[in-house]
Design a protein around this motif. Sequence first.
Motif, short mmCIF file in Angstrom:
data_model
loop_
_atom_site.label_atom_id
_atom_site.label_comp_id
_atom_site.label_asym_id
_atom_site.label_seq_id
_atom_site.Cartn_x
_atom_site.Cartn_y
_atom_site.Cartn_z
N ALA A 154 9.60 -14.71 3.20
CA ALA A 154 8.87 -14.32 4.59
C ALA A 154 9.71 -13.05 5.10
CB ALA A 154 9.04 -15.48 5.57
N GLY A 155 8.90 -12.09 5.64
CA GLY A 155 9.55 -10.92 6.36
C GLY A 155 10.22 -9.84 5.66
N ALA A 156 10.01 -10.03 4.35
CA ALA A 156 10.53 -8.91 3.16
C ALA A 156 9.56 -7.86 3.36
CB ALA A 156 10.38 -9.57 1.78
N VAL A 157 10.51 -6.59 3.19
CA VAL A 157 9.71 -5.33 3.35
C VAL A 157 10.04 -4.73 2.01
CG1 VAL A 157 9.90 -3.11 4.41
CG2 VAL A 157 10.06 -5.12 5.89
N PHE A 158 8.96 -4.05 1.47
CA PHE A 158 8.86 -3.38 0.15
C PHE A 158 8.73 -2.06 0.33
CE2 PHE A 158 7.36 -7.64 -0.31
CZ PHE A 158 8.07 -8.14 -1.26
N LYS A 159 9.62 -1.14 -0.32
CA LYS A 159 9.45 0.47 -0.49
C LYS A 159 9.04 0.78 -1.88
CE LYS A 159 12.05 4.48 0.60
NZ LYS A 159 13.49 5.20 1.06
N LEU A 160 7.84 1.35 -1.58
CA LEU A 160 7.25 1.75 -2.86
C LEU A 160 7.09 3.26 -3.14
CD1 LEU A 160 4.26 -0.77 -2.63
CD2 LEU A 160 6.24 -1.25 -3.65
N LYS A 161 7.34 3.64 -4.23
CA LYS A 161 6.90 4.97 -4.91
C LYS A 161 5.46 4.99 -5.29
CE LYS A 161 8.47 9.37 -6.64
NZ LYS A 161 9.31 10.24 -7.12
N VAL A 162 4.36 5.71 -4.65
CA VAL A 162 3.15 5.67 -5.39
C VAL A 162 2.61 6.81 -6.05
CG1 VAL A 162 0.81 4.94 -4.63
CG2 VAL A 162 2.86 3.70 -3.58
N THR A 163 1.79 6.66 -6.96
CA THR A 163 1.28 7.80 -7.71
C THR A 163 -0.36 7.35 -7.75
OG1 THR A 163 3.43 8.32 -9.15
CG2 THR A 163 1.11 9.21 -9.73
N PRO A 164 -1.01 7.97 -6.96
CA PRO A 164 -2.43 7.90 -7.07
C PRO A 164 -3.26 8.63 -8.20
CG PRO A 164 -1.98 9.34 -5.30
CD PRO A 164 -0.69 8.89 -5.89
N LYS A 165 -4.41 8.28 -8.60
CA LYS A 165 -5.12 8.99 -9.68
C LYS A 165 -4.11 9.00 -11.11
CE LYS A 165 -7.73 12.40 -8.98
NZ LYS A 165 -8.16 13.82 -8.55
N ALA A 166 -3.67 7.87 -11.24
CA ALA A 166 -3.10 7.88 -12.67
C ALA A 166 -3.84 7.48 -13.75
CB ALA A 166 -1.77 6.82 -12.54
N SER A 167 -3.51 7.54 -15.12
CA SER A 167 -4.27 7.20 -16.10
C SER A 167 -4.55 5.76 -16.23
CB SER A 167 -3.77 7.76 -17.44
OG SER A 167 -2.23 7.32 -17.71
N ARG A 168 -3.58 4.75 -15.62
CA ARG A 168 -3.63 3.61 -15.88
C ARG A 168 -2.88 2.91 -14.54
NH1 ARG A 168 0.13 0.04 -19.50
NH2 ARG A 168 1.76 1.39 -19.66
N SER A 188 1.84 2.99 -9.82
CA SER A 188 0.65 4.07 -10.29
C SER A 188 -0.54 3.33 -10.26
CB SER A 188 1.03 4.58 -11.71
OG SER A 188 2.30 5.14 -11.74
N VAL A 189 -1.72 4.01 -9.62
CA VAL A 189 -2.96 3.25 -9.41
C VAL A 189 -3.98 4.36 -10.06
CG1 VAL A 189 -2.47 1.77 -7.76
CG2 VAL A 189 -3.17 3.90 -7.11
N THR A 190 -4.98 3.82 -10.43
CA THR A 190 -6.09 4.83 -10.81
C THR A 190 -7.07 5.34 -9.65
OG1 THR A 190 -7.60 3.05 -11.21
CG2 THR A 190 -6.19 3.80 -13.28
N ALA A 191 -7.06 4.52 -8.55
CA ALA A 191 -7.59 5.12 -7.48
C ALA A 191 -7.57 6.24 -6.61
CB ALA A 191 -7.56 4.02 -6.65
N GLN A 196 0.69 5.50 5.29
CA GLN A 196 -0.72 5.59 5.23
C GLN A 196 -1.12 6.55 4.25
OE1 GLN A 196 0.54 4.50 7.98
NE2 GLN A 196 -0.29 2.72 8.12
N ALA A 197 -0.66 7.81 4.25
CA ALA A 197 -0.89 9.02 3.55
C ALA A 197 0.20 9.89 3.05
CB ALA A 197 -1.55 10.12 4.85
N ALA A 198 1.06 8.95 2.79
CA ALA A 198 2.45 9.42 1.96
C ALA A 198 2.54 8.85 0.70
CB ALA A 198 3.62 9.47 2.65
N ARG A 199 3.40 9.24 -0.27
CA ARG A 199 3.63 8.79 -1.47
C ARG A 199 4.72 7.50 -1.21
NH1 ARG A 199 3.18 11.22 -6.52
NH2 ARG A 199 1.77 12.92 -6.67
#
Length: 91
Positions: free
Chosen positions: A18-32, A45-48, A80-83
Motif C-alpha cells: 500500500a502506498g508504493a510508487v513505481f517508476k517505469l521507463k516505457v517504450t510504446p509501439k514495441a514489437s511485443r 514495452s507495449v505494442t499500443a 502522462q506524455a513522457a517515457r
Amino acid sequence: MAKPKRRDLPDLSAMAQAGAVFKLKVTPKASRDRVSVEDGQIKVSVTAPPENGKANRAVQLLLAECLGVAPSTLTLKQGQAARIKLFSYDP
C-alpha cells in the motif's frame, strides 16, 4: 474463471505494498508487450501507440498483471506524455 498469468512476465507481487510508487521507463509501439527489471529499474514495452492514453492504459494493465493486483488500484501520478512514468498503488 481467472485468466492464466503470462509466463514471460516477472513476478513483482512482493513490491505490491500500500502506498508504493513505481517508476517505469516505457517504450510504446514495441514489437511485443514485455516487462523487465534491470538494476532496479522497471522497463515496460507495449505494442499500443502513444495516442489518446492507449499506451498508458496498456502499461497500467501490464503492470497490474505483474504485481498481481487489480488495474483500478494503480494510478498514473506523473508522466502522462513522457517515457518515465510514476504509478502509485492504492488498494
